[in-house]
Design a protein around this motif. Structure first.
Motif, PDB file in Angstrom:
ATOM      1  N   MET A   1      14.283  -5.468   7.278  1.00  0.00           N
ATOM      2  CA  MET A   1      13.176  -5.783   6.376  1.00  0.00           C
ATOM      3  C   MET A   1      12.864  -4.579   5.498  1.00  0.00           C
ATOM      4  O   MET A   1      12.835  -3.445   5.971  1.00  0.00           O
ATOM      5  N   THR A   2      12.654  -4.809   4.185  1.00  0.00           N
ATOM      6  CA  THR A   2      12.280  -3.744   3.271  1.00  0.00           C
ATOM      7  C   THR A   2      10.779  -3.801   3.012  1.00  0.00           C
ATOM      8  O   THR A   2      10.233  -4.858   2.718  1.00  0.00           O
ATOM      9  N   TRP A   3      10.133  -2.651   3.129  1.00  0.00           N
ATOM     10  CA  TRP A   3       8.683  -2.560   2.940  1.00  0.00           C
ATOM     11  C   TRP A   3       8.385  -2.196   1.495  1.00  0.00           C
ATOM     12  O   TRP A   3       9.085  -1.384   0.880  1.00  0.00           O
ATOM     13  N   HIS A   4       7.323  -2.775   0.946  1.00  0.00           N
ATOM     14  CA  HIS A   4       6.872  -2.392  -0.387  1.00  0.00           C
ATOM     15  C   HIS A   4       6.219  -1.016  -0.312  1.00  0.00           C
ATOM     16  O   HIS A   4       5.463  -0.727   0.622  1.00  0.00           O
ATOM     17  N   ILE A   5       6.493  -0.171  -1.304  1.00  0.00           N
ATOM     18  CA  ILE A   5       5.888   1.153  -1.346  1.00  0.00           C
ATOM     19  C   ILE A   5       4.806   1.179  -2.421  1.00  0.00           C
ATOM     20  O   ILE A   5       5.074   0.923  -3.596  1.00  0.00           O
ATOM     21  N   LEU A   6       3.579   1.467  -2.004  1.00  0.00           N
ATOM     22  CA  LEU A   6       2.446   1.596  -2.912  1.00  0.00           C
ATOM     23  C   LEU A   6       1.984   3.050  -2.886  1.00  0.00           C
ATOM     24  O   LEU A   6       2.234   3.766  -1.913  1.00  0.00           O
ATOM     25  N   HIS A   7       1.311   3.480  -3.931  1.00  0.00           N
ATOM     26  CA  HIS A   7       0.844   4.864  -3.948  1.00  0.00           C
ATOM     27  C   HIS A   7      -0.462   4.965  -4.715  1.00  0.00           C
ATOM     28  O   HIS A   7      -0.709   4.239  -5.674  1.00  0.00           O
ATOM     29  N   LYS A   8      -1.299   5.873  -4.263  1.00  0.00           N
ATOM     30  CA  LYS A   8      -2.587   6.135  -4.888  1.00  0.00           C
ATOM     31  C   LYS A   8      -2.420   7.165  -6.005  1.00  0.00           C
ATOM     32  O   LYS A   8      -1.533   8.026  -5.945  1.00  0.00           O
ATOM     33  N   PRO A   9      -3.278   7.118  -7.034  1.00  0.00           N
ATOM     34  CA  PRO A   9      -3.234   8.160  -8.068  1.00  0.00           C
ATOM     35  C   PRO A   9      -3.352   9.569  -7.489  1.00  0.00           C
ATOM     36  O   PRO A   9      -2.746  10.514  -8.000  1.00  0.00           O
ATOM     37  N   ALA A  10      -4.137   9.735  -6.414  1.00  0.00           N
ATOM     38  CA  ALA A  10      -4.268  11.053  -5.788  1.00  0.00           C
ATOM     39  C   ALA A  10      -2.925  11.535  -5.252  1.00  0.00           C
ATOM     40  O   ALA A  10      -2.612  12.736  -5.297  1.00  0.00           O
ATOM     41  N   TYR A  11      -2.116  10.604  -4.745  1.00  0.00           N
ATOM     42  CA  TYR A  11      -0.789  10.976  -4.252  1.00  0.00           C
ATOM     43  C   TYR A  11       0.091  11.445  -5.409  1.00  0.00           C
ATOM     44  O   TYR A  11       0.856  12.417  -5.270  1.00  0.00           O
ATOM     45  N   ASP A  12      -0.022  10.772  -6.540  1.00  0.00           N
ATOM     46  CA  ASP A  12       0.776  11.165  -7.709  1.00  0.00           C
ATOM     47  C   ASP A  12       0.454  12.597  -8.114  1.00  0.00           C
ATOM     48  O   ASP A  12       1.343  13.386  -8.449  1.00  0.00           O
ATOM     49  N   THR A  13      -0.847  12.945  -8.097  1.00  0.00           N
ATOM     50  CA  THR A  13      -1.262  14.304  -8.450  1.00  0.00           C
ATOM     51  C   THR A  13      -0.719  15.315  -7.447  1.00  0.00           C
ATOM     52  O   THR A  13      -0.239  16.388  -7.822  1.00  0.00           O
ATOM     53  N   ASP A  14      -0.786  14.978  -6.147  1.00  0.00           N
ATOM     54  CA  ASP A  14      -0.209  15.857  -5.125  1.00  0.00           C
ATOM     55  C   ASP A  14       1.287  16.052  -5.375  1.00  0.00           C
ATOM     56  O   ASP A  14       1.814  17.162  -5.245  1.00  0.00           O
ATOM     57  N   PHE A  15       1.964  14.959  -5.711  1.00  0.00           N
ATOM     58  CA  PHE A  15       3.419  14.992  -5.846  1.00  0.00           C
ATOM     59  C   PHE A  15       3.854  15.920  -6.972  1.00  0.00           C
ATOM     60  O   PHE A  15       4.788  16.717  -6.811  1.00  0.00           O
TER      61      PHE A  15
END
Length: 713
Positions: A1-15
């Motif tokens: 099974m493949t899981w959908h990956i979601l991300h928060k804007p805060a994660y984008d800034t960390d990244f």
């Protein structure tokens, strides 16, 4: 099974703040989590201590924190181990049982949310002098290298590098998106704020690297399962999606546009032509911007020519203009003049007919504004073209009951009124109601040829039946009709059934209800209901679930208009600071246009950059607090909202009605208007009034849901 990956804007800034090698490691971790995020693997993947649904992924001395929901992984934060764990410290939450909601599909497993009494954390908000707090030094010096790493365009570097305090940063002349990224990088958001952020979809594991490089501009917003099912549901309509404020109706309508095009491509059909209608002018640009994001277009690229976004009344204007009819829109004073002429021209009843004489006198005693509303809402709004149409019209909510003989007398008066507007002029004087009727007739008789394969009507509850019927006629086949509506937010419409609007608008078995509120905190949404009378509440649409909690709204009893502005200036400043948002994340709503310029001036004099904007001039990108009327705010949302001048004869607006039922109907409409204003708020809501002129609506606000404040100086 493949899981959908979601991300928060805060994660984008960390990244984007990570070194390049760690970005590549994180990308590999994204791909791994998409395959299996819940099986512990040595010291790499473990449950996060103290949390029911949070996990951590080890990347050397860095940690990636994520939540797991139904078939979805929610990326929350990534950074040095010590810093990230400090952000997810549970001590402050364990005391009061509060758990921020991560991965909404797990909501049922979490403990019930309780009010976060944010006011108790900010004693400075209660200071009677309301002096503006001094700015605090920035935690990091903004250098060209640091700003470039955060993907801040060089054009904005000089303005940002001049900032030494958080005050100066909030006032910096840079776009909201730029300022938001800098603020998130300087002050990583708390768990509550991360939970409140929207979810974005990570289609490919390496997309975040492309984002960090600047080659990917944005990400699609995520719809959860409860919303997504209605995007593709019953593509052959007509269909209706109902829901309360913040339930995602408009977002679903936008996704529906893309889904219709994708479906046509999949089955080999011609590219469908789509009409997307919004209710107000400010929503046109807003909707276009979101659709460009959905289609992956840059800011300069245009949407496909097969898609048209506009208001229904702009279409109405175009149809009538194209017919060759020369006309002007009648102003309010011209409508009153036409009514007075009609009153004078209608002959009195024959002598001896006592009943008819009493009816004639009763009609003459009706107020001008009541009759003009009857013409607009009932006769023109329900497209009554003949006396028989009017006799059969639904007058629900009009207050004063009309017998058949009374309706005949009113129709005679309306006929004279309309004749006066249309005759003896080079340009006819028309009302919007008459324009909609004319446009509907032109389309029905084939005199307006362009039609669309799909017509998507957002906020349908605020259209008259005549305008809705026009939307149906503009669709080549009723199967292409898609509506969203919220009965609790209707400002103008009066009771009618969908089927009575048009014979082909049969929504039986084709209506679905959204129950989850994604916009406002539970505290604000429940407080807003205090404004409505029980009879005004659509209980089906109002039975909502919530994923956010926060401080209760505050009511301030002021010593005049200047005091209201001074208090609001401080509260907006502090709320924006608490949320790490620019000041223009706020809107101040007023009951009428006459109050707007003065409120904007007072706010500016108190150090809060503000601008009054009329409905046609609303610019959401302007770097100032927006001062709008309650009507202009319809369909918009802001993290911080203030409603000023909730006072007698302002909200509710003064009425000359004396009939008890009519007065109650007027008050009901004004309650709905205030309710719409309250539900524009996402995180903070403030209400102010002059203590010497309190609106009766203030008395309806309960201490259970609202915090009452006053200045006894």
């Amino acid at each position: 099974m493949t899981w959908h990956i979601l991300h928060k804007p805060a994660y984008d800034t960390d990244f984007i703040d990570l070194p390049k090698d760690l970005q590549r490691q994180a990308t590999r971790a994204h791909a791994e989590l998409a395959q299996d995020p819940v099986t512990p693997r040595g010291n790499t993947i473990k449950k996060l201590k103290g949390w029911e649904n949070l996990w951590r992924y080890r990347l050397g001395d860095y940690r990636l924190i994520y939540a797991v929901g139904k078939n979805a992984v929610q990326l929350l934060a990534i950074g040095p181990r010590k810093d990230v764990y400090a952000r997810f410290e549970r001590k402050s939450h364990a005391e009061d049982g509060i758990l921020p909601v991560f991965a909404p599909d797990l909501e049922a497993q979490l403990k019930p949310r309780e009010n976060i009494l944010e006011w108790q954390k900010h004693p400075e908000w209660m200071l009677p002098k309301r002096e503006k707090p001094r700015g605090e030094p920035l935690p990091r010096k903004l250098s060209p290298a640091l700003l470039s790493k955060w993907l801040i365009p060089e054009d904005y570097h000089p303005a940002l590098m001049r900032c030494r305090t958080d005050d100066e940063l909030q006032a910096a002349d840079v776009p909201d998106s730029v300022l938001g990224r800098v603020m998130d990088a300087l002050w990583p958001p708390s768990v509550e704020k991360i939970a409140a952020q929207p979810d974005r979809v990570l289609v490919n594991p390496e997309d975040l690297e492309r984002y960090a490089e600047g080659t990917l501009r944005t990400f699609l917003l995520h719809l959860d399962d409860k919303q997504r099912r209605y995007v593709d549901w019953a593509l052959k309509g007509p269909t209706l999606v109902k829901g309360g404020p913040g339930s995602g109706k408009s977002t679903i309508a936008l996704y529906r546009v893309r889904s219709v095009l994708e479906h046509a491509r999949e089955v080999g059909e011609a590219v469908p032509e789509i009409l997307f209608t919004t209710y107000t002018n400010p929503l046109i640009n807003f909707s276009e911007s979101l659709l460009r994001q959905l289609f992956g277009l840059s800011a300069g690229e245009k949407l496909p020519t097969s898609i048209k976004i506009t208001t229904v009344d702009k279409i109405v204007f175009r149809i009538v203009k194209q017919s060759g009819l020369k006309f002007d829109l009648a102003e309010e004073k011209e409508l009153t003049e036409a009514l007075h002429h009609a009153r004078a021209s209608v002959k009195p009843a024959e002598p001896g007919d006592l009943e008819q004489l009493m009816i004639t006198r009763a009609i003459q005693d009706l107020r001008d504004d009541y009759l003009l509303e009857e013409f607009e809402w009932i006769i023109e709004g329900q497209n009554c073209r003949t006396e028989e149409d009017y006799l059969a019209a639904n007058r629900a909510g009009r207050g004063i009951p009309f017998s058949r003989k009374t309706r005949r007398a009113v129709w005679k008066l309306y006929h004279a009124y309309r004749k006066y507007l249309l005759e003896d002029r080079t340009n006819h004087k028309l009302t919007w109601g008459i324009l909609r009727q004319l446009a509907l007739r032109l389309v029905q008789t084939g005199k307006f040829i362009p039609k669309w394969d799909n017509v998507i009507v957002d906020e349908a509850q605020d259209l008259t039946p005549a305008a809705l019927a026009l939307c149906v006629e503009l669709c080549r086949d009723p199967a292409g009709i898609f509506l969203t509506a919220d009965a609790n937010q209707s400002l103008y419409n009066r009771g009618f059934s969908w089927k009575s609007v048009h014979t082909q608008l049969n929504l039986k078995g084709r209506t679905r209800i959204l129950r989850r509120n994604y916009r406002s905190t539970r505290d604000l949404a429940e407080a807003a209901r205090d404004v409505l009378a029980p009879t005004d509440l659509d209980r089906q649409a109002a039975a909502q679930e919530y994923i956010h909690a926060g401080p209760p709204p505050a009511v301030y009893a002021a010593n005049g208009a200047a005091d209201q502005a001074q208090w609001l200036a401080q509260q907006i400043y502090l709320a924006a600071k608490d949320l790490h948002l620019p000041l223009n994340a706020a809107a101040v709503l007023v009951p009428s246009n006459s109050l707007g310029p003065t409120m904007a001036r007072w706010l500016n004099e108190n150090g809060l950059p503000a601008k009054y904007m009329k409905s046609k001039d609303v610019n959401l990108d302007e770097r100032k607090v927006k001062v709008l009327t309650l009507h202009s705010a319809k369909g918009l949302e802001f993290p911080i909202v203030a409603i000023a001048h909730v006072e007698v004869d302002r909200l509710p607006k003064e009425t000359r009605a004396t009939d008890a039922q009519e007065v109650e109907e007027h008050l009901s409409g004004q309650r709905r208007l205030m309710y719409v204003g309250c539900t524009r708020a996402m995180r903070y809501l403030f209400v102010t009034y002059d203590r010497s002129l309190p609106s009766p609506f203030i008395q309806d606000l309960s201490e259970e849901h609202w915090m009452f404040m006053n200045d006894e100086e």
